[in-house]
Design a protein around this motif. Structure first.
Motif, PDB file in Angstrom:
ATOM      1  N   GLU A  55      36.793 -44.407  23.933  1.00  7.71           N
ATOM      2  CA  GLU A  55      35.711 -44.186  24.894  1.00  7.71           C
ATOM      3  C   GLU A  55      36.302 -44.101  26.293  1.00  7.71           C
ATOM      4  O   GLU A  55      37.139 -44.916  26.685  1.00  7.71           O
ATOM      5  N   LYS A  85      35.358 -43.214  30.615  1.00 15.45           N
ATOM      6  CA  LYS A  85      34.266 -43.341  31.581  1.00 15.45           C
ATOM      7  C   LYS A  85      33.326 -42.139  31.524  1.00 15.45           C
ATOM      8  O   LYS A  85      33.750 -41.038  31.222  1.00 15.45           O
ATOM      9  N   ASN A 132      47.883 -42.721  28.520  1.00 12.61           N
ATOM     10  CA  ASN A 132      47.553 -41.324  28.278  1.00 12.61           C
ATOM     11  C   ASN A 132      47.640 -41.130  26.772  1.00 12.61           C
ATOM     12  O   ASN A 132      48.566 -41.642  26.131  1.00 12.61           O
ATOM     13  N   VAL A 191      44.055 -37.038  26.854  1.00  7.90           N
ATOM     14  CA  VAL A 191      43.114 -37.830  27.659  1.00  7.90           C
ATOM     15  C   VAL A 191      43.902 -38.696  28.644  1.00  7.90           C
ATOM     16  O   VAL A 191      44.837 -39.404  28.244  1.00  7.90           O
ATOM     17  N   ARG A 192      43.548 -38.618  29.910  1.00  8.14           N
ATOM     18  CA  ARG A 192      44.250 -39.396  30.931  1.00  8.14           C
ATOM     19  C   ARG A 192      43.909 -40.884  30.805  1.00  8.14           C
ATOM     20  O   ARG A 192      42.728 -41.261  30.751  1.00  8.14           O
ATOM     21  N   GLY A 193      44.923 -41.721  30.776  1.00  8.07           N
ATOM     22  CA  GLY A 193      44.742 -43.154  30.528  1.00  8.07           C
ATOM     23  C   GLY A 193      43.829 -43.861  31.514  1.00  8.07           C
ATOM     24  O   GLY A 193      43.094 -44.777  31.142  1.00  8.07           O
ATOM     25  N   ASP A 194      43.867 -43.418  32.741  1.00 10.99           N
ATOM     26  CA  ASP A 194      43.032 -44.002  33.801  1.00 10.99           C
ATOM     27  C   ASP A 194      41.575 -44.186  33.427  1.00 10.99           C
ATOM     28  O   ASP A 194      40.909 -45.100  33.907  1.00 10.99           O
ATOM     29  N   ASN A 195      41.085 -43.247  32.634  1.00 12.91           N
ATOM     30  CA  ASN A 195      39.654 -43.215  32.364  1.00 12.91           C
ATOM     31  C   ASN A 195      39.262 -43.950  31.092  1.00 12.91           C
ATOM     32  O   ASN A 195      38.080 -44.079  30.784  1.00 12.91           O
ATOM     33  N   VAL A 196      40.277 -44.422  30.347  1.00  8.19           N
ATOM     34  CA  VAL A 196      39.999 -45.058  29.063  1.00  8.19           C
ATOM     35  C   VAL A 196      39.326 -46.418  29.251  1.00  8.19           C
ATOM     36  O   VAL A 196      39.731 -47.206  30.095  1.00  8.19           O
ATOM     37  N   ILE A 197      38.280 -46.667  28.495  1.00  9.98           N
ATOM     38  CA  ILE A 197      37.642 -47.990  28.465  1.00  9.98           C
ATOM     39  C   ILE A 197      38.181 -48.771  27.268  1.00  9.98           C
ATOM     40  O   ILE A 197      38.636 -49.891  27.427  1.00  9.98           O
ATOM     41  N   ILE A 250      40.249 -35.805  33.743  1.00  4.93           N
ATOM     42  CA  ILE A 250      39.763 -36.593  32.609  1.00  4.93           C
ATOM     43  C   ILE A 250      40.535 -36.194  31.347  1.00  4.93           C
ATOM     44  O   ILE A 250      41.078 -37.040  30.672  1.00  4.93           O
ATOM     45  N   ASN A 304      39.227 -52.352  33.419  1.00  4.29           N
ATOM     46  CA  ASN A 304      37.771 -52.389  33.423  1.00  4.29           C
ATOM     47  C   ASN A 304      37.197 -53.786  33.243  1.00  4.29           C
ATOM     48  O   ASN A 304      35.986 -53.974  33.320  1.00  4.29           O
TER      49      ASN A 304
END
Lengths: 82, 82, 82, 82, 82, 82, 82
Positions: free
Chosen positions: A26, A28, A45, A68-74, B74, G72
């Motif tokens: 999941e 963001k 990533n 998928v860029r790791g920054d956005n991973v929940i 993303i 997060n």
């Protein structure tokens, strides 16, 4: 880092063990990608194969491969019974 | 970093293999850029050629060349059958 | 970093080649600055000359010179036929 | 970093040249501070003298001196004819 | 870092000179803390004594001492005539 | 870092002096935790004992022990008369 | 880092002591994961077993294992009487 007698599972172990297995990721913005984990790096990533994309619980199609860029991973969850 | 016998695909490999190929890139704010990947760096800054811009599913035109800042990315998906 | 025979365009090259040329820069908050790129640094801080500012598609005036903080940049696009 | 024959203006040059001159600074949250730049550092933290504060286009008063945190800066523009 | 003959005021100087003096600090979320600056560090974490808290222009009470995390700071202004 | 004759209170001092004392901690999202500070680190991660949680001014219960991530902290205030 | 005679509980100690015990973890976006902590790293990335997911106070199911990205995390609370 753990008490004697306790074997902790390191976060990177979970990624390593999930290579070539199904995962649900999941990110963001209420997006979920589920497919086969092909690779990752220390920034989380992720490379996912045959990745189904779900936004706001609605299926949006399948990507043959997505990075998928790791920054956005929940969270990342290995699929059961795979 | 992977189990013996498993060949993981590193995230940077996906970028390297996509040079001169079509990619779709989604950035924050429901924007998608699709075009030919001309280059990238370790921050995931991306150079895209003939980049169509789609905002909220609406086409907004084409840039001959656009440099997208990695921070906002993303995901990146190589196009199929390219 | 690229396959033999492929010449990738590095993101910083795009900035370097755009010096003294027209660029369009979008930053967070639906702002666009278009003018002549006078300089930049590795953080993507940008110096733009005769920079027209457009917010939400509405023209807000012209700055003789503006220093845009790289943090907020979404993309930079060199203008065509310049 | 620039092509031969081209003299780029580095972002930090713009700050250095603006010392003791009028600047307009926009920060996140639709705030503008305009006054005389007294100082800065590499994080773009700024010291502004006689700083008028405008929020959502409404004047909110004047600070004799204000230290604006660089993190929040969107752009800095030297005032014309100063 | 400044032109000869110009004495710039470094941001950290403003903090240093404000020790034991009244300051007004705005942080994200329309909050203002005004009180006597007791200390700070390079991250702009601030220690404020007798700090009145104002949220959305409404007074919320006084803290004998509050440690404000620098990350959230928008600006710091030394009070006049202190 | 301070003028001669002035003893500044460093932010980390406030945390150190608050060990085993009551503190009130506000984090992003209008949450307040109040309890006894058991520990902290340089990232302002905080360990709080008997921590009452208040969200939007509404009490949500008590945690025997909670580890609050420093990233989200807005301020920490030692309780008076403790 | 503490006063003589006071034994502070370091944030990482709380994680270490919670290995193989029940924890409740809240992450941004009003999500709660509660399960058994299997592992963690210095970024507060967490591995949780039999993790129940609650979003906006509504139960969303159980993950056999989930890797929650530390970025997060708002707080982690060891469960009582475990």
């Amino acid at each position: 880092m753990t008490k004697p007698g306790i074997t902790a599972v390191r976060p990177m172990d979970v990624l390593r063990q999930s290579i070539d297995k199904s995962v649900m990721v999941e990110v963001k913005g209420r997006r979920v990608y589920s497919g086969v984990l092909e690779g990752y790096d220390i920034y989380m990533n992720l490379v996912i194969k045959n990745a189904g994309e779900i936004i706001n619980s609605e299926s949006k199609g399948i990507y043959q491969r997505v990075l998928v860029r790791g920054d956005n991973v929940i969270y990342i969850s290995p699929s059961t019974g795979d």
